[in-house]
Design an enzyme around this catalytic site. Structure first.
Site, PDB file in Angstrom:
ATOM      1  N   CYS A   1      -8.846   0.157  10.072  1.00 55.03           N
ATOM      2  CA  CYS A   1      -8.890   0.567  11.483  1.00 55.03           C
ATOM      3  C   CYS A   1     -10.309   0.946  11.920  1.00 55.03           C
ATOM      4  O   CYS A   1     -10.801   0.463  12.947  1.00 55.03           O
ATOM      5  CB  CYS A   1      -7.921   1.719  11.721  1.00 55.03           C
ATOM      6  SG  CYS A   1      -7.990   3.007  10.454  1.00 55.03           S
TER       7      CYS A   1
ATOM      8  N   HIS B   1     -17.944   3.025   5.136  1.00 56.78           N
ATOM      9  CA  HIS B   1     -17.591   2.240   6.324  1.00 56.78           C
ATOM     10  C   HIS B   1     -18.703   1.265   6.728  1.00 56.78           C
ATOM     11  O   HIS B   1     -18.408   0.151   7.177  1.00 56.78           O
ATOM     12  CB  HIS B   1     -17.258   3.177   7.493  1.00 56.78           C
ATOM     13  CG  HIS B   1     -16.169   4.146   7.150  1.00 56.78           C
ATOM     14  ND1 HIS B   1     -16.434   5.401   6.619  1.00 56.78           N
ATOM     15  CD2 HIS B   1     -14.823   4.034   7.207  1.00 56.78           C
ATOM     16  CE1 HIS B   1     -15.299   6.035   6.393  1.00 56.78           C
ATOM     17  NE2 HIS B   1     -14.300   5.226   6.728  1.00 56.78           N
TER      18      HIS B   1
ATOM     19  N   HIS C   1      -8.838   8.225  15.510  1.00 61.66           N
ATOM     20  CA  HIS C   1     -10.188   8.537  15.024  1.00 61.66           C
ATOM     21  C   HIS C   1     -11.117   8.529  16.240  1.00 61.66           C
ATOM     22  O   HIS C   1     -10.855   7.831  17.216  1.00 61.66           O
ATOM     23  CB  HIS C   1     -10.715   7.438  14.091  1.00 61.66           C
ATOM     24  CG  HIS C   1      -9.854   7.109  12.919  1.00 61.66           C
ATOM     25  ND1 HIS C   1      -9.655   7.970  11.868  1.00 61.66           N
ATOM     26  CD2 HIS C   1      -9.174   5.982  12.596  1.00 61.66           C
ATOM     27  CE1 HIS C   1      -8.885   7.381  10.945  1.00 61.66           C
ATOM     28  NE2 HIS C   1      -8.579   6.185  11.374  1.00 61.66           N
TER      29      HIS C   1
HETATM   30  P1  NAD Z   1       2.736   2.750   4.713  1.00 57.88           P
HETATM   31  O1  NAD Z   1       2.862   3.634   3.531  1.00 57.88           O
HETATM   32  O2  NAD Z   1       3.102   3.279   6.049  1.00 57.88           O
HETATM   33  O3  NAD Z   1       3.602   1.435   4.483  1.00 57.88           O
HETATM   34  C1  NAD Z   1       3.559   0.698   3.280  1.00 57.88           C
HETATM   35  C2  NAD Z   1       4.911   0.047   3.047  1.00 57.88           C
HETATM   36  O4  NAD Z   1       4.852  -0.758   1.863  1.00 57.88           O
HETATM   37  C3  NAD Z   1       6.041   1.056   2.841  1.00 57.88           C
HETATM   38  O5  NAD Z   1       7.153   0.643   3.615  1.00 57.88           O
HETATM   39  C4  NAD Z   1       6.332   0.967   1.342  1.00 57.88           C
HETATM   40  O6  NAD Z   1       7.675   1.224   1.067  1.00 57.88           O
HETATM   41  C5  NAD Z   1       6.016  -0.493   1.069  1.00 57.88           C
HETATM   42  N1  NAD Z   1       5.738  -0.781  -0.355  1.00 57.88           N
HETATM   43  C6  NAD Z   1       5.534   0.079  -1.383  1.00 57.88           C
HETATM   44  N2  NAD Z   1       5.351  -0.597  -2.543  1.00 57.88           N
HETATM   45  C7  NAD Z   1       5.443  -1.903  -2.251  1.00 57.88           C
HETATM   46  C8  NAD Z   1       5.334  -3.102  -3.004  1.00 57.88           C
HETATM   47  N3  NAD Z   1       5.118  -3.073  -4.323  1.00 57.88           N
HETATM   48  N4  NAD Z   1       5.462  -4.287  -2.371  1.00 57.88           N
HETATM   49  C9  NAD Z   1       5.686  -4.343  -1.044  1.00 57.88           C
HETATM   50  N5  NAD Z   1       5.794  -3.235  -0.256  1.00 57.88           N
HETATM   51  C10 NAD Z   1       5.676  -2.031  -0.859  1.00 57.88           C
HETATM   52  O7  NAD Z   1       1.240   2.217   4.688  1.00 57.88           O
HETATM   53  P2  NAD Z   1       0.392   1.689   5.924  1.00 57.88           P
HETATM   54  O8  NAD Z   1      -0.240   2.847   6.591  1.00 57.88           O
HETATM   55  O9  NAD Z   1       1.207   0.752   6.712  1.00 57.88           O
HETATM   56  O10 NAD Z   1      -0.789   0.928   5.168  1.00 57.88           O
HETATM   57  C11 NAD Z   1      -0.654  -0.405   4.712  1.00 57.88           C
HETATM   58  C12 NAD Z   1      -2.034  -0.998   4.558  1.00 57.88           C
HETATM   59  O11 NAD Z   1      -2.679  -1.003   5.828  1.00 57.88           O
HETATM   60  C13 NAD Z   1      -2.978  -0.241   3.620  1.00 57.88           C
HETATM   61  O12 NAD Z   1      -3.866  -1.173   3.010  1.00 57.88           O
HETATM   62  C14 NAD Z   1      -3.759   0.643   4.572  1.00 57.88           C
HETATM   63  O13 NAD Z   1      -5.005   1.042   4.045  1.00 57.88           O
HETATM   64  C15 NAD Z   1      -3.917  -0.309   5.725  1.00 57.88           C
HETATM   65  N6  NAD Z   1      -4.176   0.344   7.029  1.00 57.88           N
HETATM   66  C16 NAD Z   1      -3.505   1.486   7.380  1.00 57.88           C
HETATM   67  C17 NAD Z   1      -3.787   2.080   8.599  1.00 57.88           C
HETATM   68  C18 NAD Z   1      -3.116   3.358   9.018  1.00 57.88           C
HETATM   69  O14 NAD Z   1      -3.728   4.156   9.690  1.00 57.88           O
HETATM   70  N7  NAD Z   1      -1.868   3.591   8.662  1.00 57.88           N
HETATM   71  C19 NAD Z   1      -4.713   1.509   9.465  1.00 57.88           C
HETATM   72  C20 NAD Z   1      -5.318   0.304   9.106  1.00 57.88           C
HETATM   73  C21 NAD Z   1      -5.059  -0.265   7.878  1.00 57.88           C
END
Ligand code: NAD
Length: 340
Positions: free
Chosen positions: A141, A194, A220
């Site tokens: 993000c 970053h 942020h």
């Molecule tokens: P999250 O924890 O909300 O969701 C992750 C999901 O993946 C959950 O539903 C979990 O049950 C599932 N999961 C767990 N183990 C798994 C597996 N082995 N195979 C498939 N699914 C599995 O996480 P998120 O915030 O959605 O983050 C996901 C990615 O996006 C990460 O790389 C994070 O860094 C990135 N990201 C997050 C944000 C944020 O602010 N939330 C912003 C940008 C990028």
């Protein structure tokens, strides 16, 4: 061509990506995966998605909760042209072996290291470099917000030097177990990661970053100091450039938008799904010039800003649109991005 998309990991990012993909005429969701039969798994079924069991999840647990299971993640991927991995940080990289074995194209999120993919992606910055790519990482993000702004400023005014201070939200609103709930935590790694991450999208951009974590879940905020190569005579030219690009929204002083609480309220009121803000948010009064130096604040909605980038990344990988502007226009219109 309609690209068949599987979303592996239906959490904060995954559920938003699935809904965004489902709105595209040139893409179709073939399934989403969950590890546990949570409310999100139930809602996925209600939204019409086939739910597959991921990770250490057990089919029997889903069935006991009355949630129909379509199969395993492997079976989901076998029916897909591309898998968008939205699993937690580091799990995505562990999933790579499966994607390699099944020979499916894949997109990862910013929690993974750049080396997981051939390209780190941002639609405004490097869409054309990712045409036909098989492995793409949509950057985080914060990196998405910085890459968008840097791409626009570099193209129009040239960037000699960029220093950004990132005021980071402590957790997403759903993450009740994370903190701090009272305190300000400087990130001791200086400069922060970053800057180099932005350089995976815009190599050579002279950017240095520092970060501090604060107790909020509402976006942020970045404070940017940019020395421009060719500064315009007046800041109004900068504001005009930002306001012409739909992936930015600018609030005037009269809007009453003082900070992130009002941005979130504005987003809920405008009726966008989940109250998301997929645009970089700038303030007209928070954008100033002094000589060659531009100073501006921008706010980034961490839960949704990467969503349109995932859609554009799919279009680039399958060359559904060879032109970035055309892809972004389709994405923007379908997700009401730029609707003020
Ligand atoms: P999250 O924890 O909300 O969701 C992750 C999901 O993946 C959950 O539903 C979990 O049950 C599932 N999961 C767990 N183990 C798994 C597996 N082995 N195979 C498939 N699914 C599995 O996480 P998120 O915030 O959605 O983050 C996901 C990615 O996006 C990460 O790389 C994070 O860094 C990135 N990201 C997050 C944000 C944020 O602010 N939330 C912003 C940008 C990028």
């Amino acid at each position: 061509m309609v690209v068949k998309v599987a979303v592996n990991g239906y959490g904060t990012i995954g559920k938003r990506v699935a809904d965004a993909v489902a709105r595209q005429k040139d893409m179709k969701i073939v399934g989403v995966s969950k590890t546990r039969p949570t409310f999100e798994a139930r809602q996925a079924v209600e939204r019409g998605y086939a739910v597959y069991v991921a990770g250490k999840g057990a089919r029997s647990e889903f069935e006991a909760a009355g949630i129909p299971v379509a199969g395993t993640v492997e079976e989901m991927i076998q029916g897909a042209d591309v898998v968008v991995d939205c699993s937690p940080e580091k799990v995505g990289t562990a999933n790579k072996e499966l994607y390699d074995r099944l020979g499916v194209r894949a997109i990862w999120q910013g929690g993974e290291k750049a080396a997981v993919a051939e390209h780190s992606f941002n639609a405004l910055a490097n869409y054309s470099e990712c045409l036909g790519a098989k492995r793409v990482r949509v950057v985080s993000c914060n990196t998405t917000g910085l890459s968008r702004a840097a791409s626009l400023l570099q193209r129009n005014f040239g960037v000699r030097e960029w220093e950004a201070t990132l005021v980071r939200r402590a957790a997403d609103p759903r993450e009740s177990g994370k903190g701090p709930i009272n305190g300000i935590l400087p990130t001791m790694k200086l400069p922060s990661h970053h800057g180099p991450d932005v350089q995976t999208v815009l190599p050579g951009l002279p950017i240095t970053t520092a970060a501090v974590v604060v107790p909020t879940t509402l976006m942020h905020v970045h404070f940017n100091h940019v020395r421009l190569e060719h500064p315009p005579a007046d800041v109004s030219e900068i504001l005009a450039r930002f306001s012409r690009e739909p992936r930015f929204v600018l609030f005037p002083g009269s809007s009453g938008v003082e900070g992130t609480p009002q941005v979130m309220e504005w987003a809920k009121d405008r009726g966008a799904g989940r109250g998301d803000v997929m645009e970089n948010v700038l303030w007209e009064e928070g954008t100033k010039m002094k000589g060659q130096d531009l100073y501006f604040f921008q706010a980034i909605h961490q839960e949704s800003i990467v969503v349109p980038e995932n859609v554009d990344a799919i279009r680039a990988m399958f060359s559904l649109e060879t032109d970035a502007e055309r892809s972004m226009k389709l994405t923007n219109e379908s997700l009401h991005i730029g609707a003020k």
